[in-house]
Write an enzyme that holds these catalytic residues in place. Structure first.
Site, short mmCIF file in Angstrom:
data_model
loop_
_atom_site.label_atom_id
_atom_site.label_comp_id
_atom_site.label_asym_id
_atom_site.label_seq_id
_atom_site.Cartn_x
_atom_site.Cartn_y
_atom_site.Cartn_z
N GLY A 39 0.63 -1.17 0.06
CA GLY A 39 -0.31 -0.29 -0.04
C GLY A 39 1.00 1.36 0.48
O GLY A 39 2.34 1.17 -0.41
N SER A 40 0.14 3.13 0.72
CA SER A 40 1.00 3.30 0.24
C SER A 40 2.03 3.68 0.66
O SER A 40 2.97 5.08 0.78
CB SER A 40 -0.25 4.68 1.05
OG SER A 40 -0.67 4.69 0.05
#
Length: 742
Positions: free
Chosen positions: A322-323
């Site tokens: 993810g981020s």
């Protein structure tokens, strides 16, 4: 004179013939034995040795596993072995039976205390063995394999209260894990197993216990001696002793206090949110040392309760991050000159060929700057940056950060993950952490470069291995894996990461810690469907992997930490950052304070040099140290210095303790607010029997300050945990809900 007639005595002649023959046969036999040294084909010397020589096994202890400060994590401890005497010959007085009289009742009772079925216990109590002539006979005693070993003192006492005839115990050892579920997937566990020669040996089955089984396993010794037929040592006989060689001790980089912070916080969040799984790692970015590592669900290595997954999720499981991956996309962009924080771009969506990606709120925030885009965790900001930077340059930098290959951490079974580059869209999704896979330990290693001014450190958990003689056979040193970015780039990345915590638009506002500036990046990753369809779970806020990769203090990070929570059970308006932040903020704040890390500018702390003072006058040295802002601690009566800690030729921060050892009686200092580490140093230098109760900082001591003591004086020092020391009671407060999800 009458002549006496001779009469032949046949009886006497016959007796003479018989006994003469026997004597002659005996003479021949003795002569033969003396000449050959054999009887019935067996060497007399060997038979004598078998009759009189005995050998006792001297059992070696398995090596200990210790934390960085010498606290026990795993060790061998006293236990008991269960034995049942089953032969009636053992009983001399029927009123005081010494054997198992009632196998059925005995099996029924023992089944309550050992992990063995009643039927199997009964079968063992009534079994027969084959004698020398092939007939079946009753053995003198029987045992119960693994189920009858490693019996605790409590279980032994309970069985003894049952007053079962013929049930006895002998001393044994077992592997003991005093801290319960404590870095369990890292440490693993070891069990006693029966070997081919019917002896039992403790064997590592998982984690460090398995990976370093050879180093931990000792070598049994023996004692040979001559005895009579009853086993008693014969007078004037010599004993030949081959000492046991204990296994090597393994000292870890793990800090027990930091690990306890992590275990407690992880358990609280796991119980509250009931997620599918959790992973967390705390590391020193300056060295790569792992200070804490755990996961949920976990298990107790003492009894293996809760053991479902044998894999260490930090090193043996891959995920789409993810981020958090945007940290390294940003670093590559800054390093290559493609980061323009004040330039604006259209947020919301980005189309490449026939594929469109969107920001997490689907509509974006209009035309915003790249800095605000990063603070809001905009996917489209990363896509636009990649378009300018180029696919090959981007992947090249991710490889420099160590993604796509193992870190080389000293743990078994590490996997690599994969940088997905099959299609043009794969490069785009990788910029924000989807498609490509990594491990948590890879994220930690990569983050050391950002925290450590561009220098990336290899993570490791083994500090040193010490053999039974006290020799260090292996000692780990920090290893630089590369310099993926410059110092200036690393500093700029930290500034941007810090703004995600402090900016009104930032997604990491929940991760702020009072008194410390935190820098980090949140992550919300899609989870691949387990049906192999290649699709992601969608439709509910619970179907994500929420994470945070952060550090503190932001200006000169002393700790970095990764936390992930997979599929927490969120309710109402709760966001995924809530369970993650509860772990991060609690553990990070407590650990920073426990390690005495200044909340202000760590990089600019004033340092004072010390030197080797051994042989110098303690009064003069103590005065000089005091004038320099250091705190000399005298261990001894005075005169010449014979030892010191820390050793000479290094620099210390103002206010640090310097221990000076001299000869003579010892006057106890005021231990108030001393750290556990300083107390352990004093205990070692003084040689006093100091019993330390608790962790953290000293709260009280049984012997008053300025008391002169000797080596036999008992001293009990009680410590308070850092939570009790630093954290005030919680007050009722209203928490602002932040409607932000990255």
């Amino acid at each position: 004179m009458k002549k006496k007639k001779f009469r032949f005595q046949w009886g006497a002649f016959l007796m003479l013939f018989i006994y003469g023959g026997l004597f002659f046969a005996l003479f021949i036999r003795i002569f033969s034995i003396q000449a050959t040294g054999e009887v019935n084909g067996q060497q007399l010397e060997a038979r004598a040795a078998a009759l009189y020589e005995r050998e006792a096994v001297l059992t070696a202890e398995r090596g200990k596993i210790l934390d960085r400060n010498g606290n026990i994590i795993a060790e061998d401890t006293l236990s008991y072995r269960l034995i049942a005497v089953v032969n009636p010959k053992a009983t001399e007085n029927p009123e005081d039976p010494r054997h198992v009289e009632d196998p059925q009742k005995t099996a029924e009772v023992l089944a309550k205390y050992i992990q063995m079925d009643e039927a199997d216990i009964y079968k063992q109590l009534t079994k027969k063995i084959q004698g020398e002539n092939g007939e079946l006979k009753q053995p003198y005693q029987v045992e119960f394999g693994t189920a009858g070993r490693s019996i605790s003192h409590e279980i032994k006492t309970a069985i003894e209260k049952e007053k079962l005839p013929g049930i006895v115990f002998t001393s044994d050892t077992k592997r003991y894990y005093p801290n319960g579920p404590f870095a369990s997937h890292l440490i693993g566990f070891a069990l006693k197993e029966q070997q081919e020669d019917n002896t039992f040996q403790t064997i590592g089955k998982m984690g460090l216990e398995l990976f370093y089984n050879d180093e931990l396993t000792g070598k049994n010794g023996s004692m040979q001696y001559k005895s009579d037929v009853f086993g008693y040592l014969l007078p004037n006989s010599e004993k030949m002793v081959q000492p046991a060689q204990n296994g090597s001790d393994i000292q870890l980089t793990v800090d027990k206090t930091v690990q306890n912070f992590l275990e407690e916080s992880m358990t609280e969040v796991y119980d509250e949110y009931n997620p599918e799984s959790m992973v967390a790692i705390v590391a020193n970015p300056k060295t790569g040392e792992i200070l804490a590592m755990t996961q949920r669900p976990t298990f107790d290595p003492e009894n293996r309760i809760g053991l479902e997954d044998w894999m260490n999720a930090a090193t043996q499981k891959i995920m789409e991050p993810g981020s958090t991956m945007k940290t390294f996309t940003l670093a590559a962009a800054i390093e290559t000159g493609h980061w323009h924080p004040n330039v604006k771009y259209p947020s919301g969506s980005y189309t490449l060929l026939d594929r469109t990606i969107r920001d997490h709120n689907y509509v974006g925030w209009g035309k915003i700057t790249y800095l605000e885009g990063f603070q809001r965790s905009s996917n489209t900001a990363m896509a636009n940056i990649l378009e300018e930077m180029g696919n090959d340059t981007f992947i090249d930098y991710l490889k420099k950060f160590g993604f796509g290959e193992v870190t080389g951490i000293d743990l078994p079974g590490e996997v690599t993950g994969k940088l997905k580059t099959d299609w043009p869209i794969d490069y785009v999704t990788t910029t924000y952490g989807q498609g490509s896979t990594v491990t948590p330990i890879q994220l930690i290693q990569a983050m050391t470069a950002i925290a450590n001014d561009g220098q990336m450190m290899q993570p490791y958990v083994i500090d040193k291995i010490i053999d039974s003689e006290g020799n260090i056979v292996k000692e780990s040193k920090p290893v630089v894996k590369g310099n993926p970015v410059t110092k200036e780039t690393a500093q700029q990345v930290r500034d941007v990461l810090a703004s995600t915590v402090t900016s009104e638009a930032g997604t990491a506002k929940r991760f702020a810690i009072e008194g410390y500036e935190v820098a980090g990046k949140t992550g919300t990753a899609y989870i691949a469907n387990s049906d192999g369809s290649g699709q992601y779970l969608t439709g509910h806020q619970n179907d994500y992997l929420y994470s945070f990769l952060g550090m503190a203090p932001a200006n000169d990070p002393q700790l970095i930490m990764y936390v992930s929570v997979k599929q927490p059970k969120l309710e109402g308006l709760e966001t995924g950052s809530e369970p993650v932040s509860k772990v991060f903020t609690s553990v990070m704040e407590n650990s920073l304070k426990y390690l005495n890390i200044d909340p202000t500018d760590v990089a600019d702390v004033e340092l004072k040099p010390i030197e080797n003072y051994v042989g110098q006058d303690v009064t003069k040295v103590a005065n000089n140290l005091t004038n320099a802002g250091l705190k000399p601690i005298l261990v001894g009566e005075g005169g010449k210095i014979v030892d010191q800690y820390p050793k000479g030729n290094m620099q210390l921060t103002i206010g640090s303790h310097v221990f000076l050892k001299t000869e003579g009686k010892i006057t106890i200092p005021d231990f108030n607010n001393w750290s556990l580490r300083n107390l352990l140093v004093y205990k070692t230098l003084s040689g006093l029997e100091i019993e330390i109760v608790g962790e953290g900082y000293v709260e009280s001591q049984s012997v008053s300050a300025n008391t002169v003591v000797n080596n036999s004086s008992p001293i009990v020092v009680k410590l308070k945990t850092p939570e009790e020391t630093f954290i005030p009671p919680k007050e009722t407060e209203t928490e602002e809900t932040v409607f932000v999800q990255d």
